[in-house]
Design a protein around this motif. Structure first.
Motif, mmCIF file in Angstrom:
data_model
loop_
_atom_site.group_PDB
_atom_site.id
_atom_site.type_symbol
_atom_site.label_atom_id
_atom_site.label_comp_id
_atom_site.label_asym_id
_atom_site.label_seq_id
_atom_site.Cartn_x
_atom_site.Cartn_y
_atom_site.Cartn_z
ATOM 1 N N ILE A 249 -8.318 35.628 29.918
ATOM 2 C CA ILE A 249 -8.396 34.777 28.049
ATOM 3 C C ILE A 249 -10.414 34.170 28.479
ATOM 4 C CG2 ILE A 249 -7.730 32.650 28.244
ATOM 5 C CD1 ILE A 249 -7.363 32.512 25.610
ATOM 6 N N GLY A 250 -11.548 34.561 28.131
ATOM 7 C CA GLY A 250 -12.350 34.177 27.599
ATOM 8 C C GLY A 250 -12.647 32.516 27.544
ATOM 9 N N THR A 251 -13.192 31.704 27.951
ATOM 10 C CA THR A 251 -13.207 30.830 27.086
ATOM 11 C C THR A 251 -14.583 30.564 26.280
ATOM 12 O OG1 THR A 251 -14.803 29.678 29.102
ATOM 13 C CG2 THR A 251 -12.281 29.383 29.092
ATOM 14 N N HIS A 252 -14.272 29.887 25.259
ATOM 15 C CA HIS A 252 -16.406 28.914 25.115
ATOM 16 C C HIS A 252 -16.435 27.955 25.227
ATOM 17 C CE1 HIS A 252 -15.645 31.957 22.272
ATOM 18 N NE2 HIS A 252 -14.113 32.277 21.775
ATOM 19 N N GLY A 253 -17.861 27.833 25.759
ATOM 20 C CA GLY A 253 -18.409 27.160 26.535
ATOM 21 C C GLY A 253 -19.082 25.750 24.839
ATOM 22 N N ARG A 254 -18.757 24.497 25.496
ATOM 23 C CA ARG A 254 -18.854 23.165 25.139
ATOM 24 C C ARG A 254 -20.036 22.831 25.330
ATOM 25 N NH1 ARG A 254 -12.968 22.350 22.858
ATOM 26 N NH2 ARG A 254 -12.377 22.996 24.463
#
Length: 284
Positions: A249-254
């Motif tokens: 799974i890829g994560t989104h930058g925050r």
């Protein structure tokens, strides 16, 4: 390639060391085993724990079958666990961080996040969380894919790291027919609603196929599963049905408060699913 395996000497961590050793053996990667000693205690105790940790790490490299004969070294660092792991990964040039499943501490997890979540948020490193017993290389893999760069990056990274090898890959994509609820409350027939859902599934399938082709991910050896529902629900159900050895799974930058406090699909996956999980941060 360089793999960093973090351990707190628990059973959970031993599974991570075994998986890291198996991956290093299959890929020819260098391996570093790291233990973080809490430095928020008297200096004499920190020194004592550091020496003891070094001794235990040395013993484990000879006692764990998957680590025997590998190019590996032991590293003991001081500090907060997540910060120590991130610093160790940076100093060793790690391409992959391997960690065991975390202990569940509900209030702390909600407010601060687990060590593994904080490593994923803070560092630029792909993180493999090992949940299951280690007895063979990965044979089946599942990737949760959205029409986004993080999903593309996650699949590409897993291939570069050699995690897929000969594993069969299943792509799982969630879609939500937004008009379905309105159609239900408007009193339309079930056949009409089902027809709308079928049309939305076909549209989602076409969009995903085109997306994969544009990004060079249209491998005929992989299967696609396009399911109706919220992302986590679809991922959870697919893990139960397909029973993959590893979930990608890829994560989104925050950033800021959102990065520290808000939940995400990745965090829900990490906290809830009993499968090995590779979480890949966005390109920086």
């Amino acid at each position: 390639m360089h793999i960093l395996a973090a351990t707190d000497f628990s059973t959970r961590s031993q599974r991570a060391l075994r998986r890291a050793g198996l991956l290093a053996r299959d890929s020819g990667a260098d391996l570093t085993l790291v233990h973080v000693v809490d430095d928020d205690q008297p200096s004499d105790l920190v020194a004592l724990e550091s020496r003891e940790a070094g001794r235990i790490l040395g013993e484990q490299t000879g006692a764990i079958p998957e680590l025997c004969g590998l190019r590996s070294r032991a590293l003991v660092v001081e500090g907060d666990p997540f910060d120590g792991i991130v610093r160790a990964a940076a100093s060793t040039g790690a391409d992959l961080v391997v960690m065991g499943a975390h202990r569940k501490q509900l209030l702390r997890d909600i407010l601060i996040g687990t060590t593994i979540e904080r490593v994923i948020r803070t560092g630029p490193f792909p993180v493999l969380m090992v949940n299951r017993e280690v007895d063979r290389p990965y044979r089946t893999a599942m990737a949760a894919i959205a029409l986004s760069e993080p999903s593309v990056n996650a699949i590409r990274t897993s291939r570069v790291l050699g995690l897929l090898g000969g594993a069969r890959l299943a792509l799982v994509h969630a879609f939500q027919p937004l008009a379905k609820g309105q159609m239900f409350y408007a009193g339309l027939s079930q056949d009409t609603i089902d027809g709308h859902v079928a049309d939305e599934r076909l549209r989602a399938t076409k969009e995903l196929t085109a997306f994969l082709e544009v990004n060079g991910l249209d491998d005929r050896g992989q299967s696609m599963h396009i399911e109706e529902g919220a992302p986590f629900e679809v991922i959870s159900k697919a893990v139960e049905q397909l029973n993959p050895d590893i979930l990608i799974i890829g994560t989104h930058g925050r950033s800021g408060i959102a990065k520290a406090l808000l939940g995400s699909v990745t965090e829900e996956v990490l906290r809830s699913l009993d499968v090995d999980i590779l979480a890949v941060p966005p390109l920086r």
